[in-house]
Design an enzyme around this catalytic site. Structure first.
Site, PDB file in Angstrom:
ATOM      1  N   TYR A  74       0.830  -1.196   0.000  1.00 10.08           N
ATOM      2  CA  TYR A  74       0.000   0.000   0.000  1.00 10.08           C
ATOM      3  C   TYR A  74       0.866   1.248   0.000  1.00 10.08           C
ATOM      4  CZ  TYR A  74      -3.668   3.317   0.853  1.00 10.08           C
ATOM      5  OH  TYR A  74      -4.535   4.375   0.721  1.00 10.08           O
ATOM      6  N   PHE A 126      -7.806  21.406 -24.427  1.00 10.36           N
ATOM      7  CA  PHE A 126      -8.144  19.990 -24.482  1.00 10.36           C
ATOM      8  C   PHE A 126      -9.341  19.787 -23.559  1.00 10.36           C
ATOM      9  CE2 PHE A 126      -8.139  15.527 -23.380  1.00 10.36           C
ATOM     10  CZ  PHE A 126      -8.282  15.022 -24.653  1.00 10.36           C
ATOM     11  N   THR A 127     -10.188  18.844 -23.929  1.00 10.62           N
ATOM     12  CA  THR A 127     -11.489  18.680 -23.256  1.00 10.62           C
ATOM     13  C   THR A 127     -11.372  18.590 -21.727  1.00 10.62           C
ATOM     14  OG1 THR A 127     -11.299  16.315 -23.701  1.00 10.62           O
ATOM     15  CG2 THR A 127     -12.597  17.615 -25.267  1.00 10.62           C
ATOM     16  N   ASP A 217       1.407  20.250 -20.447  1.00 13.67           N
ATOM     17  CA  ASP A 217       0.708  18.987 -20.694  1.00 13.67           C
ATOM     18  C   ASP A 217       1.619  18.160 -21.601  1.00 13.67           C
ATOM     19  OD1 ASP A 217      -0.784  16.874 -21.622  1.00 13.67           O
ATOM     20  OD2 ASP A 217      -2.618  18.029 -21.910  1.00 13.67           O
ATOM     21  N   LYS A 260      -0.444   7.602 -23.428  1.00 14.63           N
ATOM     22  CA  LYS A 260      -0.078   7.907 -24.818  1.00 14.63           C
ATOM     23  C   LYS A 260       1.407   7.605 -25.019  1.00 14.63           C
ATOM     24  CE  LYS A 260      -4.025  10.377 -24.279  1.00 14.63           C
ATOM     25  NZ  LYS A 260      -4.782  10.409 -23.028  1.00 14.63           N
ATOM     26  N   ARG A 384     -14.007  15.127 -33.404  1.00 12.74           N
ATOM     27  CA  ARG A 384     -13.346  16.222 -32.697  1.00 12.74           C
ATOM     28  C   ARG A 384     -13.839  17.512 -33.338  1.00 12.74           C
ATOM     29  NH1 ARG A 384     -10.646  14.251 -27.901  1.00 12.74           N
ATOM     30  NH2 ARG A 384     -12.863  14.378 -27.561  1.00 12.74           N
ATOM     31  N   PHE A 451     -19.364  14.561 -25.541  1.00 14.48           N
ATOM     32  CA  PHE A 451     -19.013  13.700 -26.676  1.00 14.48           C
ATOM     33  C   PHE A 451     -18.894  12.237 -26.295  1.00 14.48           C
ATOM     34  CE2 PHE A 451     -14.610  13.256 -25.342  1.00 14.48           C
ATOM     35  CZ  PHE A 451     -14.434  14.380 -24.557  1.00 14.48           C
TER      36      PHE A 451
HETATM   37  N1  F0G Z   1      -4.154  15.995 -22.346  1.00 10.28           N
HETATM   38  C1  F0G Z   1      -4.157  15.578 -23.626  1.00 10.28           C
HETATM   39  C2  F0G Z   1      -3.437  16.373 -24.669  1.00 10.28           C
HETATM   40  C3  F0G Z   1      -4.853  14.413 -23.977  1.00 10.28           C
HETATM   41  O1  F0G Z   1      -4.849  14.009 -25.245  1.00 10.28           O
HETATM   42  C4  F0G Z   1      -5.535  13.688 -22.962  1.00 10.28           C
HETATM   43  C5  F0G Z   1      -6.314  12.508 -23.292  1.00 10.28           C
HETATM   44  C6  F0G Z   1      -5.499  14.177 -21.648  1.00 10.28           C
HETATM   45  C7  F0G Z   1      -4.795  15.335 -21.386  1.00 10.28           C
HETATM   46  C8  F0G Z   1      -6.236  13.495 -20.533  1.00 10.28           C
HETATM   47  O2  F0G Z   1      -5.588  12.330 -20.153  1.00 10.28           O
HETATM   48  O3  F0G Z   1      -7.270  10.536 -20.672  1.00 10.28           O
HETATM   49  O4  F0G Z   1      -5.277  10.102 -19.225  1.00 10.28           O
HETATM   50  O5  F0G Z   1      -7.127  11.484 -18.387  1.00 10.28           O
HETATM   51  N2  F0G Z   1      -6.631  12.232 -24.463  1.00 10.28           N
HETATM   52  C9  F0G Z   1      -7.323  11.046 -24.900  1.00 10.28           C
HETATM   53  C10 F0G Z   1      -7.533  11.140 -26.383  1.00 10.28           C
HETATM   54  C11 F0G Z   1      -8.541  10.695 -24.137  1.00 10.28           C
HETATM   55  O6  F0G Z   1      -8.211  10.243 -26.917  1.00 10.28           O
HETATM   56  O7  F0G Z   1      -7.029  12.050 -27.031  1.00 10.28           O
HETATM   57  P1  F0G Z   1      -6.373  11.044 -19.590  1.00 10.28           P
END
Ligand code: F0G
Length: 459
Positions: A74, A126-127, A217, A260, A384, A451
């Site tokens: 843990y 980014f979303t 990021d 990624k 997108r 989305f």
């Molecule tokens: N920043 C970027 C540029 C991303 O592409 C993503 C995730 C995140 C942050 C968030 O990271 O998913 O680990 O919480 N992108 C995925 C995509 C979901 O399909 O582009 P996460």
């Protein structure tokens, strides 16, 4: 006489996972049941999965061996210390807080640094990043260069910040209202476009002048570093690993989605240089993610991640990874398909406004096109565009982004050149019959990140 020398992937395949082709009738039924949203399809009904490059990469034999070395204590797992020292060595940040994935890190840094009424400039949104900034009381402001919003511009560094836009914002709002500038390497929503080192240095100089932090990021930093090596003066002979370290050295903190670049299925971290911010993050992580030596990851996941980081920065790996994406992009360009230029590093972004010019943005052209590609061949892509862009938080209206895109995202080390050919043929076939394609209407809209779960019907 010069001979042609093709390149090949720097690995051979040791294990395979079967995939299955479905019939056209099946796929028409499946996508209808999924509300014409590719996120709601079952993976078993997908032939080639280009929904995302997130968590979908193939791990190496070394990483799988690392999984067996998970220390599932843990507290104080050996794998955490391995991960921590790897992040320090390869990226150069001083302190590390593990999180379950990228948005966990975004949540922590947003809650710590943003006050209500603050503004957070960034190289396009980014979303999840923007949502965490908003939930912390901030407002995101896009200060990317105009070229980034133009799918036809061939500018090589469309991830660059427009320094005038940034400085005007600082002067208008006051530096005390801007906790940090948010820099993504590479810019996902712009089509996987890199930021140049020269621009990043200028942003650093400007933020130093006003005593503003830079939060990085670094989700696809290796891909960005590779593009700097290819395109920017003075970097051709530098190893990608060195370029990555230089990028990181120009920023104060970083959020990472390890799913990624770093070649694992789950995981992330917040990396920080400021000791006080670190102390707060190390405390807050306990509330939302888990103890500060695991942050939502199993020991085995941290081990696979530490090994994945070392593989992700190798020049031959990143050349093959980006090279495969470019192979597909060039095929589509040759076929006259409208895609975002230049070709991005993690996927091909089809310009749905140009592909389906007879559909207005209210008819969700990118959502429609992703569904049509799935129906044609079982290839799963992602919208997108206007659906991803959500609604304006003041007016409640749709945000209408310039870029209305379908992303064909390529997982790392997973598919072959033959898969790329199948994908290109399918997109080409859908393009040939584009006139017969009608749009969609939204019939269900969730409150957050719509989305992922929105549902549609054919018009
Ligand atoms: N920043 C970027 C540029 C991303 O592409 C993503 C995730 C995140 C942050 C968030 O990271 O998913 O680990 O919480 N992108 C995925 C995509 C979901 O399909 O582009 P996460």
């Amino acid at each position: 006489m010069s001979r042609k020398r093709s390149w090949a992937e720097p690995y051979k395949i040791k294990m395979v996972e079967p995939v299955f082709m479905t019939t056209l009738e099946d796929r028409e039924k499946f996508i209808k049941e999924a509300g014409y949203n590719t996120f709601l399809l079952r993976s078993r009904d997908v032939y080639i999965d280009l929904l995302t490059d997130s968590g979908t990469s193939a791990m190496s034999d070394r990483q799988w061996a690392g999984i067996m070395m998970g220390d599932e204590a843990y507290a104080g797992s050996e794998n955490f210390y391995h991960l921590e020292s790897t992040i320090q060595d390869y990226y150069g940040y001083k302190f590390v807080v593990p999180t379950h994935q990228g948005r966990g890190a975004e949540h922590l840094i947003s809650q710590i640094l943003i006050k209500k009424g603050d503004f957070i400039p960034g190289n396009m949104y980014f979303t999840t990043t923007r949502l965490h900034q908003e939930l912390a009381g901030g407002t995101f402001v896009d200060v990317i260069i105009d070229e980034a919003h133009d799918s036809e511009s061939n500018f090589p560094f469309k991830g660059n910040i427009d320094l005038n836009k940034l400085e005007n914002l600082i002067k208008e709002k006051g530096a005390d209202k801007i906790p940090y500038v948010s820099i993504a390497t590479t810019v996902n929503m712009a089509g996987g476009q890199p930021i140049s080192m020269a621009n990043l240095k200028e942003v650093r100089a400007l933020t130093n002048k006003y005593d503003i932090k830079i939060v990085h990021d670094m989700t696809r930093v290796a891909e960005n570093a590779y593009m700097i090596k290819l395109l920017e003066d003075g970097y051709a002979d530098k190893p990608v690993a060195e370029i990555i370290k230089e990028i990181c050295s120009l920023t104060d903190a970083a959020t990472m989605s390890s799913k990624k670049d770093a070649l694992v299925s789950i995981g992330g971290f917040l990396a920080i240089n400021d000791e006080d911010v670190f102390a707060e993050a190390r405390n807050l992580v306990v509330v939302y993610e888990g103890l500060h030596t695991y942050g939502g990851m199993a020991g085995r996941d941290m081990e696979a991640l530490a090994i994945g980081i070392t593989e992700s920065v190798q020049d031959d790996h990143i050349r093959a990874r980006v090279g495969q994406v470019r192979y597909l992009g060039e095929k589509l360009l040759d076929a006259g398909i409208p895609i975002v230029n230049p070709i991005g590093t993690h996927g091909i972004f089809i310009d749905a406004k140009k592909f389906l010019p007879h559909l207005s943005q209210d008819m969700f052209p990118a959502q429609t096109l992703a569904a049509e590609i799935y129906i044609d061949s079982g290839v799963r892509a992602m919208e997108r565009g206007v659906v991803s862009a959500g609604r304006n938080k003041e007016t409640g209206e749709h945000n209408y982004p310039n870029l209305e895109l379908v992303r064909l995202t390529i997982p790392r080390r997973v598919y072959t050149q033959a898969h790329m050919d199948v994908i290109a043929e399918s997109v080409q076939y859908v393009h040939e019959r584009r006139d017969q394609i009608n749009g969609l209407k939204m019939v269900f809209e969730p409150k957050y990140l719509r989305f992922f779960q929105a549902r549609f019907e054919k018009l």
